[in-house]
Design an enzyme around this catalytic site. Structure first.
Site, PDB file in Angstrom:
ATOM      1  N   CYS A 107      -4.751  -2.481   3.811  1.00  0.00           N
ATOM      2  CA  CYS A 107      -4.242  -2.188   5.254  1.00  0.00           C
ATOM      3  C   CYS A 107      -5.440  -2.306   6.186  1.00  0.00           C
ATOM      4  CB  CYS A 107      -3.679  -0.605   5.297  1.00  0.00           C
ATOM      5  SG  CYS A 107      -3.007  -0.131   6.669  1.00  0.00           S
ATOM      6  N   LYS A 117     -10.070   1.470  -2.248  1.00  0.00           N
ATOM      7  CA  LYS A 117     -10.294   1.154  -0.837  1.00  0.00           C
ATOM      8  C   LYS A 117     -11.456   1.739  -0.379  1.00  0.00           C
ATOM      9  CE  LYS A 117      -8.062   1.265   3.864  1.00  0.00           C
ATOM     10  NZ  LYS A 117      -6.716   1.806   4.654  1.00  0.00           N
ATOM     11  N   GLU A 119       1.044  -1.228  -0.018  1.00  0.00           N
ATOM     12  CA  GLU A 119      -0.062   0.060   0.064  1.00  0.00           C
ATOM     13  C   GLU A 119       0.844   1.156   0.092  1.00  0.00           C
ATOM     14  OE1 GLU A 119      -3.379   2.175   2.946  1.00  0.00           O
ATOM     15  OE2 GLU A 119      -1.581   0.981   3.731  1.00  0.00           O
TER      16      GLU A 119
END
Length: 555
Positions: free
Chosen positions: A415, A362, A291
């Protein structure tokens, strides 16, 4: 030999002994101790006897709480939660110290306000337990069920923060953790709290009946251990033959954002990606960068003036793919402002040409890390997100499996998303062709520094592999990167530890049979809620007005 009495009169212990000896203050101290004990049971500490803190909290809530029992109960629950999350989440301060000149003043408030805010869920749980718990020793079941409902609630309210739920106390990959394949991490948390809070309702002097709750709790743990051990022993994991490489340059977050280090960081990624295969491995089919791999946006990386375009174009060989975490612009909002995404892009090279073949944006963003709630109010006060540009990220569509050409069908988690159970809400059936083959979790754990954060994040993310019965590949810039098998175990020899630079060539493990959790999803949450309601309706409560009945009458 110094007597115990003399030891307890020591100047350093005297205030504590005096405080504990005051019946009005003792419950509060017990609540604080319970939160600390439970916190140190979590990885990486692993002090499992600390789970008895659940029983201590139940016992403390049943002490005489003075003239304002509900108010006191709320404070006690909040205090236990504050202590728990202070230990569990102290690493959050590290993120604000990366750019200390700009954000350093927020480190201590963040490290204390987060536990204080999340502790409110424990406070709400405590006051409802005091008010609604049924009569008799069965109330320990209500305690565990109600606690689980509040655990699930904090994982959803205000975008959710399911860090270190009770079920994640068990190390992912252990026998106990395998219960998550059947009931999820929240269901495992219910059994955990149920077993260890049972000691809070033991009544000595009543023979075997007085110890019935503890016996029941012990049997529940043994049953779960047996089921989990059986799964570990009977699950066969095949080898897909699909070759993957993940790279970890081990550059700290502060150094990453220093412009003088950009060239070194970029060519570290290039060099690690193009290095010869590890002994016994062939050239990778897929290369993974973590990421936010580089401190510039995708548009800047592809700008000829940056000097990186040719190296990116020549990175892959024919037939190879790259998954890269990057920030990027994605059009404009109705107000004419740029839309920023935290994305994972899929690139593939064929016939000498590298092109983007897909993307994932995301979905679950970090409050104050990737977006600022109520930013029109808070930004002028200096409370902006840690995004290193002038606006917050915008979330993408809900997480779901993706099919990219040449890459096995994958469930992407970026994440923070790795700590959320069932972000993909699809229910799968055996032999379902829409089921993903693996999970990818690209993360930037460099924000956490050398704290407990990366270790806990790995453990939490590994529960997604258990719940889904799928292997997971984790890629981070500073560690811990690795491959997790469908049973939640880090595959030996695949981990790149904290602060270690390097790359790893691995073969993707195959998936396990579709799990009960992946098929049912919401069965356990509904069970916990209905159990609470049933115990309230049919069990009666032991509260009388604002004062609970005595322990003698309750028993």
């Amino acid at each position: 030999m110094t007597s115990l009495a003399a030891f307890l009169k020591h100047p350093f212990l005297a205030p504590v002994v005096t405080f504990m000896g005051d019946p009005r203050k003792r419950p509060r101290m017990l609540a604080a101790i319970s939160g600390l004990l439970i916190a140190f049971a979590q990885p990486p500490f692993g002090f499992l006897p600390g789970l008895l803190g659940y029983g201590l909290l139940l016992y403390a809530l049943e002490c005489h709480l003075g003239n304002w029992p509900k108010r006191t109960a709320f404070f006690m629950g909040w205090l236990a939660g504050f202590c728990y999350f202070l230990v569990s989440c102290f690493w959050v301060a590290e993120a604000f110290l990366v750019d200390a000149e700009t954000y350093g003043w927020m480190a201590i408030p963040a490290a204390t306000l987060l536990p204080a805010g999340i502790g409110l869920f424990w406070g709400g749980f405590a006051v409802l337990y005091l008010k609604l718990a049924p009569k008799g020793w069965i109330r320990f079941v209500f305690f565990a069920a109600l606690f689980s409902v509040f655990e699930m609630t904090r994982g959803m309210v205000l975008s959710g923060f399911p860090w270190n739920p009770a079920g994640s106390t068990w190390k992912a990959g252990s026998a106990m953790s395998q219960m998550a394949a059947y009931v999820g991490v929240y269901g495992l948390g219910f059994v955990t709290v149920l077993a260890f809070c049972s000691i809070g309702v033991i009544r000595r002097g009543k023979g075997a009946v007085g110890y019935a709750p503890a016996i029941f709790g012990a049997l529940a743990l043994l049953g779960c251990f047996g089921v989990g051990q059986t799964r570990l022993m009977t699950t066969h994991i095949s080898d897909t033959g699909y070759a993957i490489r993940y790279v970890q340059p081990a550059v700290s977050q502060a150094a990453k954002w220093d412009n003088a280090n950009f060239s070194h960081l970029f060519f570290s990624y290039i060099g690690l990606s193009k290095a010869p295969p590890k002994p016994g491995h062939r050239a990778p089919d897929l290369i993974i960068w973590p990421e936010g791999a580089l401190p510039i946006m995708w548009e800047q990386l592809m700008d000829p003036r940056t000097g990186t375009v040719e190296d990116m174009a020549d990175l892959l060989t024919d037939g190879q793919s790259l998954l890269i975490g990057t920030s990027r612009e994605d059009g404009e909002s109705p107000a004419g402002k740029p839309i920023y995404r935290n994305s994972m892009l899929a690139l593939h090279r064929q016939n000498g040409r590298t092109r983007i073949i897909g993307s994932y944006n995301k979905f679950k963003l970090v409050p104050f890390g990737e977006f600022t709630p109520y930013q029109d109010i808070l930004n002028p006060l200096g409370m902006s997100a840690l995004t290193h540009f002038d606006d917050s990220f915008t979330p993408g569509e809900r997480t779901r499996p993706h099919s990219f050409p040449g890459i096995p069908r994958v469930l992407p988690l970026i994440c923070y998303e790795g700590i959320f159970p069932a972000l993909d809400m699809t229910s799968y059936r055996p032999n379902d062709i829409m089921r993903p083959k693996w999970i990818i979790n690209i993360s930037n754990d460099a924000w956490f520094g050398p704290t407990t954060g990366p270790v806990q994040h790995l453990n939490l993310a590994s529960f997604r592999a258990i719940e889904e019965g799928l292997p997971m590949v984790r890629s981070t810039p500073t560690g811990i990167s690795g491959v997790i098998d469908p049973l939640g175990r880090v595959v030996p020899g695949t981990a790149i530890g904290l602060g270690v630079a390097g790359y790893m060539d691995v073969t993707l493990p195959g998936e396990a049979n579709v799990t009960a959790f992946a098929q049912q999803r919401y069965a356990y949450p509904m069970f916990a809620i209905m159990l609470c309601l049933g115990l309230i309706v049919f069990g009666g409560t032991y509260s009388v007005g604002n004062r609970p009945l005595s322990a003698k009458k309750r028993a």
